[in-house]
Write an enzyme that holds these catalytic residues in place. Structure first.
Site, short mmCIF file in Angstrom:
data_model
loop_
_atom_site.label_atom_id
_atom_site.label_comp_id
_atom_site.label_asym_id
_atom_site.label_seq_id
_atom_site.Cartn_x
_atom_site.Cartn_y
_atom_site.Cartn_z
N SER A 10 0.81 -1.21 0.00
CA SER A 10 0.00 0.00 0.00
C SER A 10 0.84 1.26 0.00
CB SER A 10 -0.91 0.01 1.23
OG SER A 10 -0.12 0.15 2.42
N GLY A 11 2.09 1.13 0.46
CA GLY A 11 2.93 2.30 0.68
C GLY A 11 3.03 2.65 2.14
N ASP A 14 3.07 -1.00 7.47
CA ASP A 14 2.77 -2.40 7.76
C ASP A 14 3.08 -3.30 6.57
OD1 ASP A 14 1.92 -1.81 10.36
OD2 ASP A 14 -0.12 -1.40 9.70
N SER A 15 2.60 -2.93 5.39
CA SER A 15 2.88 -3.78 4.22
C SER A 15 4.35 -3.73 3.86
CB SER A 15 2.01 -3.36 3.03
OG SER A 15 2.26 -2.03 2.64
N CYS A 95 -14.22 -5.35 1.72
CA CYS A 95 -13.07 -5.18 0.84
C CYS A 95 -12.09 -6.34 0.96
CB CYS A 95 -12.37 -3.86 1.15
SG CYS A 95 -10.93 -3.51 0.11
N GLY A 119 -0.30 -6.82 5.14
CA GLY A 119 0.21 -6.30 6.40
C GLY A 119 -0.77 -6.39 7.54
N CYS A 192 -11.21 4.67 3.66
CA CYS A 192 -10.23 5.17 2.70
C CYS A 192 -10.85 5.96 1.56
CB CYS A 192 -9.38 4.02 2.15
SG CYS A 192 -10.29 2.85 1.09
#
Length: 352
Positions: A10-11, A14-15, A95, A119, A192
């Site tokens: 995602s940027g 966590d990811s 999602c 993440g 989001c």
């Protein structure tokens, strides 16, 4: 040849750390970033540049997946239609099952990956019979098993959760040690795709929902005032009712069929249980009636309850003690200790 694992990048921190840990374990990685169509247009170029630099820093190839059509159908339209029907949706649960471990997982498989890592703060284990089990992350403040509770066995089989045994503090430390991210900012609690958390403005701005004024009544049917649109309310809400009275009013029920907001006292909010639809069990129930702990919202505490399984697939949940603000549209997640057993959508509350 080593199997390929895709990482949903995602940027965020966590990811990024999830990818870092997989690389350190010797995994062959492909980074996937999916576009929803609701990213701020003026920041897209900068964000993509940061993603490319992050992928280069991690030493992984980056592919961008266009999920705009699927995200609109499966998440945004569901979100708006839920409010139109007087329900309070949970788009993050939706999602994960429909987009991340639906569309994105299928794209990962098409690109040659055998698994999809994220993440999320959750854990997964496989038993001797080959079934997969979903457990809470060890960081209780960050545990995200609730949001993953509607995954299927097939989806869980291909899921990888590298952060499940880490705390957020450990993730931040590992990111800093690897110089992966700049100074971490405050994590957003907003949905989001809803700018600035303005739900009412977003809903009416889609063109799928029209604000329709209507009556506000108490639990005995006495009219107390007028509302400007049911989409601005959820069960348990106090703010925005604007009806004078001897004590504050709370939203007890949203009657979309009559365009009526039903309000009452905190006592009126209490429920003995709820009816749940479209129940998805990660583990087959061992009996028609189960003792569980149930969580009715992500941030709510689990409560002991008895679940009676019905056809449909549906279930009736009876709490050991009455609970407040049971909200149609939210996800009821059933736990046994650390493990997620299954989840369904709340249809209605049972009077206490």
């Amino acid at each position: 040849m080593a199997p390929l694992t895709a990482i949903a990048l995602s940027g965020g921190i966590d990811s990024a750390v999830a990818a870092l840990r997989l690389k350190a374990a010797g995994e062959k990685l492909l980074a996937l970033h999916f576009i929803t169509g609701h990213e701020p247009a003026d920041r897209m170029a900068d964000h993509h540049g940061r993603l490319e630099r992050l992928a280069a820093r991690l030493g992984v190839a980056l592919a961008v997946i266009d999920c705009r059509g699927a995200f609109q159908r499966e998440v945004v339209d569901y979100f708006v239609d839920s409010y139109r029907l007087g329900r309070t949706p949970n788009p993050c649960v939706r999602c994960n099952a429909r987009i991340k471990f639906g569309v994105v997982l299928q794209q990962a498989l098409a690109l040659g990956a055998s698994r999809l890592a994220t993440g999320h703060y959750a854990r997964k284990e496989r038993d001797a019979a080959g079934r997969f089990h979903l457990y809470k992350g060890i960081d209780r403040r960050k545990d995200q098993s609730y949001f993953l509770a509607r995954l299927t066995q097939d989806q869980l089989q291909r899921a990888v959760f590298p952060l499940g045994r880490l705390t957020k503090a450990e993730v931040q430390r590992q990111a800093a040690e690897a110089s992966l991210m700049g100074r971490p900012g405050r994590e957003s609690q907003d949905i989001c795709f809803v700018p600035r958390g303005d739900y009412a403005g977003f809903l009416t701005g889609t063109g799928r929902l029209t604000a329709a004024p209507g009556p506000i009544v108490d639990v005995h049917g006495r009219q107390l005032g007028r509302h400007r649109g049911l989409h601005a309310f959820t069960v348990g809400q106090r703010r925005g009712i604007d009806c004078p009275g001897p004590a504050p009013y709370y939203v007890v029920r949203i009657d979309a069929a009559r365009n009526t907001l039903v309000v009452g006292s905190p006592t009126d909010l209490m429920a003995a249980g709820c009816r749940v639809s479209d129940v998805r069990w990660l583990q087959p129930p061992v009996a028609d009636t189960l003792r569980v702990s149930v969580r009715l919202r992500y941030r709510s505490a689990e409560q002991p309850a008895r679940v009676t399984i019905e056809t449909g697939p549906a279930a009736t949940v009876r709490f050991d003690a009455p609970l407040a603000a049971v909200t149609p549209g939210q996800c009821a997640v059933f736990y046994r200790g650390e493990e997620v057993l299954g989840a369904g959508w709340i249809e209605s509350s049972l009077a206490s």
